[in-house]
Design an enzyme around this catalytic site. Structure first.
Site: not given
Ligand code: IMP
Ligand code: MG
Length: 332
Positions: A13, A16-17, A40, A42-43, A177
């Protein structure tokens, strides 16, 4: 062949987008490749006045560039196909532009159901961890096994290495991430299940020597979503959350806020080999009129943005000299 990589130096977050879109506009990339993660991430994209939220599909499609979900990713078929539908309705040439590597892995309904039960990590509950677990347990499902993926499947070796225009290939790798969530370098176990660093990009079939620029992206403060306690005690952090609209793009959860951890930033720069640094959301600190950074056991407090920017540039000068500070309203 050459490749630029956009990599997050914090907990996702970081914007990067925005950097990817900018790079797509000024470069003639032939491919945009997502190299890790699943839905996981979001963009949110504003393209010609319309808002799009994608979780799987890389931003290249908005610029007519071939957009690949790489072998390092995991894909939920329903989510992918619904993004395809939305883009098709808006007139994008998805069948020619959007591709999935045959050896990417699939997020199944079983993975989703399992991740829904997570209470320890605070996952996004999108099935990411169980899908990677089964991949490494050698009982996963690969993208090529899903009939609905048929028109989108490519073989990554053929796509890149048997391409008659190999010398012309210019890739933008989009990481998902970030460093603090990386399976190896993040704050384990409060991490995601994939390789978020530049190493993860190379795993997608591109020789390491093809990497040109590594764009490290961070915010001038930090946010984290998940189960560990992260937010500082200062009431300014709630103000930053409001001013910076720090709520998850995938889950809507409020992000925990803290000052920038400069030690972690330096490690992330070193480990990723960052040569271009973008520090986002400088406008948010201007709104709350506080400028602090953690370094060692100290908190450095500044009177204004200019002093903080000068300190950052000076402190990083041996590591990276190409630094851009960016507020939401300014293009980088
Ligand atoms: P998972 O990737 O859904 O297994 O989550 C593992 C950890 O990474 C958690 O703390 C999520 O909130 C965090 N997480 C996963 N994807 C994102 C993202 O795109 N932005 C911020 N945190 C993320
Ligand atoms: Mg994002």
């Amino acid at each position: 062949m050459l490749a630029d990589v956009v990599v997050d130096l914090q907990y996702g977050d970081s914007g990067k987008g925005k950097v990817s879109h900018h790079l797509c506009k000024i470069n003639d990339y032939t491919h945009v490749i997502r190299y890790n993660g699943g839905c996981n991430a979001g963009h949110t994209i504003y393209h010609e006045g319309k808002k799009f939220v994608t979780h799987h599909i890389p931003c290249g499609v908005f610029f007519g560039v071939r957009s690949v979900i790489g072998p390092g990713c995991v894909v939920n078929p329903k989510q992918f196909l619904s993004e395809i539908e939305e883009l098709k309705e808006s007139g994008f040439d998805v069948e020619n532009l959007v591709k999935i590597a045959s050896n990417a892995h699939v997020i199944t309904d079983f993975h989703l159901a399992q991740d829904k039960k997570d209470e320890n990590i605070g996952t996004t509950k999108r099935g990411n961890g169980p899908a990677y677990r089964d991949k490494y347990d050698r009982r996963g499902v690969r993208a090529i096994e899903i009939p609905e993926f048929g028109p989108y499947i490519i073989d990554m070796y053929t796509e890149l290495h048997e391409n008659p225009e190999f010398d012309e290939i210019k890739i933008l790798f989009e990481g998902a991430q970030g460093y603090g969530l990386d399976i190896d370098w993040g704050d384990y176990p409060y991490v995601t299940s994939s390789h978020c660093t530049v190493g993860g990009a190379v795993l997608n079939g591109v020789p390491a020597r093809c990497i040109r620029d590594v764009w490290g992206v961070a915010k001038v403060y930090e946010t984290y979503v998940g189960a560990k306690s992260f937010e500082g005690l200062d009431p300014v952090f709630s103000k930053i959350r409001e001013a910076g609209e720090e709520f998850g793009a995938t889950t809507g959860r409020p992000r925990q806020i803290n000052w920038m951890d400069f030690d972690m930033l330096k490690m992330a720069i070193d480990i990723n080999g960052v040569n271009k640094l973008v520090l986002n959301k400088i406008d948010v600190l201007k709104k709350v009129k506080r400028w602090c950074i953690y370094g060692g056991f100290n908190v450095f407090e500044f009177d204004n943005s200019e002093d903080m920017e000068k300190w950052i540039i000076d402190t990083l000068k041996d590591r990276v000299t190409n630094i851009t500070f960016s507020g939401d309203k300014h293009a980088i």
